[in-house]
Motif scaffolding. Structure first.
Motif, PDB file in Angstrom:
ATOM      1  N   PRO A  22       0.819  -1.208   0.000  1.00 18.99           N
ATOM      2  CA  PRO A  22       0.000   0.000   0.000  1.00 18.99           C
ATOM      3  C   PRO A  22       0.854   1.260   0.000  1.00 18.99           C
ATOM      4  O   PRO A  22       1.907   1.301   0.645  1.00 18.99           O
ATOM      5  CB  PRO A  22      -0.797  -0.130   1.304  1.00 18.99           C
ATOM      6  N   GLN A  23       0.408   2.249  -0.756  1.00 25.14           N
ATOM      7  CA  GLN A  23       1.077   3.541  -0.954  1.00 25.14           C
ATOM      8  C   GLN A  23       2.210   3.478  -1.974  1.00 25.14           C
ATOM      9  O   GLN A  23       2.845   4.496  -2.252  1.00 25.14           O
ATOM     10  CB  GLN A  23       1.591   4.134   0.370  1.00 25.14           C
ATOM     11  N   THR A  24       2.482   2.289  -2.533  1.00 22.85           N
ATOM     12  CA  THR A  24       3.476   2.204  -3.608  1.00 22.85           C
ATOM     13  C   THR A  24       2.984   3.010  -4.808  1.00 22.85           C
ATOM     14  O   THR A  24       1.835   2.868  -5.233  1.00 22.85           O
ATOM     15  CB  THR A  24       3.700   0.743  -4.043  1.00 22.85           C
ATOM     16  N   ARG A  25       3.844   3.854  -5.352  1.00 18.43           N
ATOM     17  CA  ARG A  25       3.467   4.688  -6.491  1.00 18.43           C
ATOM     18  C   ARG A  25       3.911   4.002  -7.785  1.00 18.43           C
ATOM     19  O   ARG A  25       5.058   3.564  -7.898  1.00 18.43           O
ATOM     20  CB  ARG A  25       4.114   6.070  -6.379  1.00 18.43           C
ATOM     21  N   ILE A  26       3.008   3.897  -8.749  1.00 18.14           N
ATOM     22  CA  ILE A  26       3.328   3.318 -10.054  1.00 18.14           C
ATOM     23  C   ILE A  26       2.915   4.306 -11.138  1.00 18.14           C
ATOM     24  O   ILE A  26       1.971   5.076 -10.955  1.00 18.14           O
ATOM     25  CB  ILE A  26       2.620   1.959 -10.259  1.00 18.14           C
ATOM     26  N   THR A  27       3.624   4.288 -12.261  1.00 19.16           N
ATOM     27  CA  THR A  27       3.334   5.234 -13.331  1.00 19.16           C
ATOM     28  C   THR A  27       3.110   4.506 -14.656  1.00 19.16           C
ATOM     29  O   THR A  27       3.609   3.392 -14.865  1.00 19.16           O
ATOM     30  CB  THR A  27       4.483   6.242 -13.522  1.00 19.16           C
TER      31      THR A  27
ATOM     32  N   GLU B 175     -12.353  -0.875  -8.884  1.00 22.05           N
ATOM     33  CA  GLU B 175     -12.422  -2.049  -8.014  1.00 22.05           C
ATOM     34  C   GLU B 175     -11.810  -1.789  -6.636  1.00 22.05           C
ATOM     35  O   GLU B 175     -11.811  -2.673  -5.778  1.00 22.05           O
ATOM     36  CB  GLU B 175     -11.730  -3.231  -8.692  1.00 22.05           C
ATOM     37  N   GLY B 176     -11.257  -0.575  -6.457  1.00 25.62           N
ATOM     38  CA  GLY B 176     -10.750  -0.215  -5.142  1.00 25.62           C
ATOM     39  C   GLY B 176      -9.314  -0.614  -4.859  1.00 25.62           C
ATOM     40  O   GLY B 176      -8.875  -0.594  -3.707  1.00 25.62           O
ATOM     41  N   PHE B 177      -8.555  -0.944  -5.908  1.00 21.98           N
ATOM     42  CA  PHE B 177      -7.165  -1.356  -5.688  1.00 21.98           C
ATOM     43  C   PHE B 177      -6.165  -0.213  -5.849  1.00 21.98           C
ATOM     44  O   PHE B 177      -5.062  -0.266  -5.310  1.00 21.98           O
ATOM     45  CB  PHE B 177      -6.782  -2.489  -6.657  1.00 21.98           C
ATOM     46  N   LEU B 178      -6.551   0.804  -6.612  1.00 20.34           N
ATOM     47  CA  LEU B 178      -5.645   1.929  -6.882  1.00 20.34           C
ATOM     48  C   LEU B 178      -6.331   3.264  -6.626  1.00 20.34           C
ATOM     49  O   LEU B 178      -7.550   3.378  -6.738  1.00 20.34           O
ATOM     50  CB  LEU B 178      -5.161   1.901  -8.339  1.00 20.34           C
ATOM     51  N   ASP B 179      -5.514   4.260  -6.303  1.00 16.76           N
ATOM     52  CA  ASP B 179      -5.933   5.656  -6.318  1.00 16.76           C
ATOM     53  C   ASP B 179      -5.183   6.309  -7.466  1.00 16.76           C
ATOM     54  O   ASP B 179      -3.946   6.423  -7.415  1.00 16.76           O
ATOM     55  CB  ASP B 179      -5.574   6.352  -4.993  1.00 16.76           C
TER      56      ASP B 179
ATOM     57  N   PHE C 186      -5.457   0.993 -15.105  1.00 18.13           N
ATOM     58  CA  PHE C 186      -5.510   1.861 -13.921  1.00 18.13           C
ATOM     59  C   PHE C 186      -6.957   2.218 -13.578  1.00 18.13           C
ATOM     60  O   PHE C 186      -7.376   2.147 -12.417  1.00 18.13           O
ATOM     61  CB  PHE C 186      -4.733   3.154 -14.176  1.00 18.13           C
ATOM     62  N   GLN C 187      -7.710   2.604 -14.602  1.00 22.72           N
ATOM     63  CA  GLN C 187      -9.095   3.025 -14.387  1.00 22.72           C
ATOM     64  C   GLN C 187      -9.942   1.885 -13.839  1.00 22.72           C
ATOM     65  O   GLN C 187     -10.762   2.078 -12.941  1.00 22.72           O
ATOM     66  CB  GLN C 187      -9.677   3.560 -15.696  1.00 22.72           C
ATOM     67  N   GLN C 188      -9.734   0.673 -14.393  1.00 26.50           N
ATOM     68  CA  GLN C 188     -10.494  -0.481 -13.929  1.00 26.50           C
ATOM     69  C   GLN C 188     -10.133  -0.842 -12.485  1.00 26.50           C
ATOM     70  O   GLN C 188     -11.001  -1.114 -11.654  1.00 26.50           O
ATOM     71  CB  GLN C 188     -10.235  -1.692 -14.842  1.00 26.50           C
ATOM     72  N   LEU C 189      -8.850  -0.801 -12.170  1.00 33.51           N
ATOM     73  CA  LEU C 189      -8.389  -1.137 -10.818  1.00 33.51           C
ATOM     74  C   LEU C 189      -8.814  -0.077  -9.807  1.00 33.51           C
ATOM     75  O   LEU C 189      -9.015  -0.372  -8.630  1.00 33.51           O
ATOM     76  CB  LEU C 189      -6.867  -1.314 -10.823  1.00 33.51           C
TER      77      LEU C 189
ATOM     78  N   ALA D 291      -0.417   6.366 -10.197  1.00 38.87           N
ATOM     79  CA  ALA D 291      -1.377   5.804  -9.248  1.00 38.87           C
ATOM     80  C   ALA D 291      -0.653   5.299  -8.014  1.00 38.87           C
ATOM     81  O   ALA D 291       0.553   5.054  -8.043  1.00 38.87           O
ATOM     82  CB  ALA D 291      -2.157   4.668  -9.904  1.00 38.87           C
ATOM     83  N   ARG D 292      -1.423   5.138  -6.931  1.00 34.78           N
ATOM     84  CA  ARG D 292      -0.891   4.574  -5.694  1.00 34.78           C
ATOM     85  C   ARG D 292      -1.733   3.363  -5.305  1.00 34.78           C
ATOM     86  O   ARG D 292      -2.952   3.372  -5.461  1.00 34.78           O
ATOM     87  CB  ARG D 292      -0.901   5.601  -4.560  1.00 34.78           C
TER      88      ARG D 292
END
Length: 215
Positions: free
Chosen positions: A26-31, A56-60, A50-53, A67-68
């Protein structure tokens, strides 16, 4: 012949697996850019993943920042399983100290316990942070760094939930937890590891019952 996966599905599965296997905490940033290079695909399917995840509540997803990874909500059964893991590992740890006849210096643990009691009525975040420090000091004689990280990560998972009802339940358990911690420290101080293990079982059993009744 198997139908090839769409690129957005490929990106989705790759990201989801990284999250599920805790390779990305959690809080890992991905680009999009980094994943585009890693998967050798364009950024568009990654953006779609990213949008799908996020749905589903896996990414911000953060505009122009990537995203995080989100902390996942733990359901009642998940909390029980984590408490069982904590119970098992603490009991095994105290048993190993008994076998090795290690005399536990409780001075730092006692300091953390005093600090925790002083902050009994503080915010949940502050109280839980101090509780984590207390448990970490209890693990001082464990030389297996992987064990300690796994233990602390499990505790952090339980304590960082943002469900209001769950946080209220944890707040109601503060006095009970402190009472049990005091007894555990008392037993560790005199080297009575069997009673320390028993107290861990009692504490976890009480917390588990409270979760079940409020689940």
């Amino acid at each position: 012949m198997a139908k090839p996966k769409k690129l957005d599905e490929l990106a989705y599965q790759y990201i989801k697996e990284k999250i599920d296997t805790r390779q990305w905490m959690p809080q890992t940033r991905i680009t999009e850019l980094d994943l585009s290079k890693e998967l050798s695909i364009s950024r568009t399917p990654i953006r779609q993943a990213f949008q799908q995840l996020q749905k589903e509540g896996f990414l911000d997803v953060e505009m122009y920042k990537g995203a995080r990874v989100k902390e996942q909500k733990i359901e009642s059964r998940g909390s029980q399983e984590r408490l069982e893991f904590i119970e098992m590992t603490l009991i095994n740890y105290f048993h190993s100290l008994q076998i090795k006849e290690i005399r536990f210096d409780c001075s730092q643990v006692e300091e953390k316990l005093i600090c925790l009691k002083k902050h009994l009525n503080e915010s949940e975040k502050e109280f839980l942070n101090l509780e984590v420090q207390l448990i970490y000091k209890m693990l001082a004689y464990n030389k297996n760094s992987y064990f300690v990280r796994l233990m602390m990560d499990t505790i952090r998972e339980i304590q960082t939930q943002d469900n209001p009802e769950y946080l209220l339940l944890m707040k109601k358990n503060r006095n009970a937890k402190i009472t049990h911690y005091e007894k555990i420290v008392e037993y560790l101080k005199v080297g009575n590891y069997p009673l320390a293990r028993k107290q861990v079982r009692i504490l976890v059993n009480q917390l588990t019952l409270n979760i079940i009744h409020n689940g």
